[in-house]
Scaffold this active site. Structure first.
Site, mmCIF file in Angstrom:
data_model
loop_
_atom_site.group_PDB
_atom_site.id
_atom_site.type_symbol
_atom_site.label_atom_id
_atom_site.label_comp_id
_atom_site.label_asym_id
_atom_site.label_seq_id
_atom_site.Cartn_x
_atom_site.Cartn_y
_atom_site.Cartn_z
ATOM 1 N N GLY A 130 3.823 -49.863 -116.232
ATOM 2 C CA GLY A 130 3.324 -48.505 -116.215
ATOM 3 C C GLY A 130 1.817 -48.390 -116.181
ATOM 4 N N LEU A 133 -0.511 -51.663 -112.233
ATOM 5 C CA LEU A 133 -0.886 -53.030 -111.851
ATOM 6 C C LEU A 133 0.267 -53.768 -111.180
ATOM 7 C CD1 LEU A 133 -2.895 -53.937 -115.075
ATOM 8 C CD2 LEU A 133 -3.760 -53.008 -112.923
ATOM 9 N N ASP A 180 1.609 -53.497 -102.589
ATOM 10 C CA ASP A 180 1.825 -54.213 -103.843
ATOM 11 C C ASP A 180 2.554 -55.529 -103.625
ATOM 12 O OD1 ASP A 180 0.667 -51.974 -104.904
ATOM 13 O OD2 ASP A 180 2.488 -51.208 -105.852
#
Length: 395
Positions: A130, A133, A180
């Site tokens: 959360g 990252l 990501d």
């Protein structure tokens, strides 16, 4: 400054816990990192540019194959027992909480025709959840790399990243871009990754801040975000609506020097005010990525600071994904002498990054903590972002 860089458990300890849990030895142990994004936010699902770097924080997986169609998942970070699933019954929308991320990868691999017949997986992670990252991408990537190796699938790192993105988009239900997973799979130590998300062209850009007397800090506000709540999807839909109104496939096709005219066109057509703002942010942030690349190539690293601040203002005012804690982290850091700062990741909480002279890093970190305390916020976690290696097999 604090922040663990690796799971508390060593590879030997993770292997031992796997053996205790499943009654046999793992066939290997893999790691995949979280990431922090230097510049280029909400651009990846618009076929734009991004510039992430991998963190030392990793998800680790001890894994062994199964041939009976059963998938058994356990995390040392989550209370509860082993999650047991059947690989031939996996389907989007089933839930499964945290286990949806590794299970989604198994589903995506099988849907693509790869013969994954089951596995026992023990997971552990020090990527803060959360915090913006990419803890979920680290789970997906480490699972994909392990299964690719164990089942001899022969897939490349970018191919595994794309499958991880598909797992999150379709199985989990978060319409994220590919940044990501690509960062977790493809970053290299000592570099930031300049990624063109349209064709996945990559360039490893040297990012040795200590050589310039600089440091990049991550400020984890401790404000948990959840990208599955609709706000992220609403902004993606708005970007797509803006592109369609301009007759473009994606906003990547709109050059920066044509932005002002395009915004006038949108306004005259009666486009929603939020769509105009989203278009302005995405096209401007693509230009900011290119500006940062030029500055790094020229060795003018300190000049990156104001670009970070401009990026934060755009995320705060045009995209409106910041929050009070993120804004405070940025303003307190800059007022204390940082060269620049901005929120990073999907927003609505999570983390900010701060570019600072190395000899001012502790003072700036203290100033941010003091500002949070004065505002009555939970104390932030602050640690240096060290460009680290992407996913790899450890044992």
């Amino acid at each position: 400054m604090t922040g663990n860089s690796e799971p508390a458990a060593s590879s030997a300890e993770l292997a031992a816990s796997f053996a205790e849990l499943y009654g046999r030895e793992p066939e290997g142990i893999w790691a995949a990192p979280g990431r922090v994004n230097l510049i280029g936010e909400y651009t990846d699902f618009n076929d734009g540019f991004v510039m992430p770097l991998a963190l030392p924080h990793t998800a680790r997986a001890a894994v062994a194959r199964r041939t009976d169609g059963e998938l058994r998942l356990h995390s040392t970070e989550v209370p509860g027992g082993v999650v047991r699933l059947r690989v031939d019954e996996l389907a989007p929308g089933q839930g499964h909480d945290w286990a949806a991320y590794p299970a989604g990868v198994v589903w995506a691999l099988r849907e693509a025709g790869h013969p994954v017949t089951g596995a026992d997986i023990q997971l552990t992670s020090t990527v803060p959840t959360g915090a913006g990252l990419s803890s979920s991408a680290a789970l997906e990537t480490v699972t994909a790399f392990a299964l690719n190796d164990l089942f001899g699938l022969g897939l490349s790192a970018p191919e595994l990243a794309v499958l991880g993105q598909r797992a999150e988009n379709v199985f989990v239900g978060v319409p994220c871009g590919v940044m990501d997973q690509m960062a977790s799979a493809c970053c290299t130590e000592g570099h930031a990754l300049h990624l063109d998300t349209r064709d996945l062209a990559r360039r490893q850009v040297p990012f040795d801040l200590p050589a310039h007397g600089l440091r990049l800090l991550v400020v984890d506000t401790r404000v948990k975000h959840a990208l599955g709540d609709g706000a992220y999807a609403e902004r993606r839909a708005g970007c797509e609506a803006g592109a369609a109104a301009l007759g473009l496939r994606t906003l990547r096709e709109l050059p920066y020097d044509g932005l002002a005219e395009a915004l006038d066109t949108l306004a005259e057509s009666g486009a929603d005010e939020s769509v105009v703002r989203y278009v302005r942010h995405v096209v401007s942030d693509n230009e900011r990525v290119e500006r940062v690349i030029a500055l790094l190539d020229a060795g003018d690293v300190r000049a990156v600071g104001p670009v970070l601040e401009a990026g934060h203002a755009s995320l705060r005012d045009d995209l409106r994904v910041s929050c009070a804690e993120l804004d405070l982290a940025v303003s307190a850091a800059v007022e204390a002498g940082a060269l620049g700062a901005r929120m990073t990741g999907g927003g609505f909480g999570g983390s900010a990054i701060v570019l600072v002279e190395e000899d001012r890093a502790d003072a700036v970190a203290d100033a941010v903590r003091e500002a949070f305390a004065a505002a009555g916020h939970t104390a932030p976690g602050i640690f240096p972002a060290v460009p680290s290696a992407g996913a790899r097999r450890l044992v």
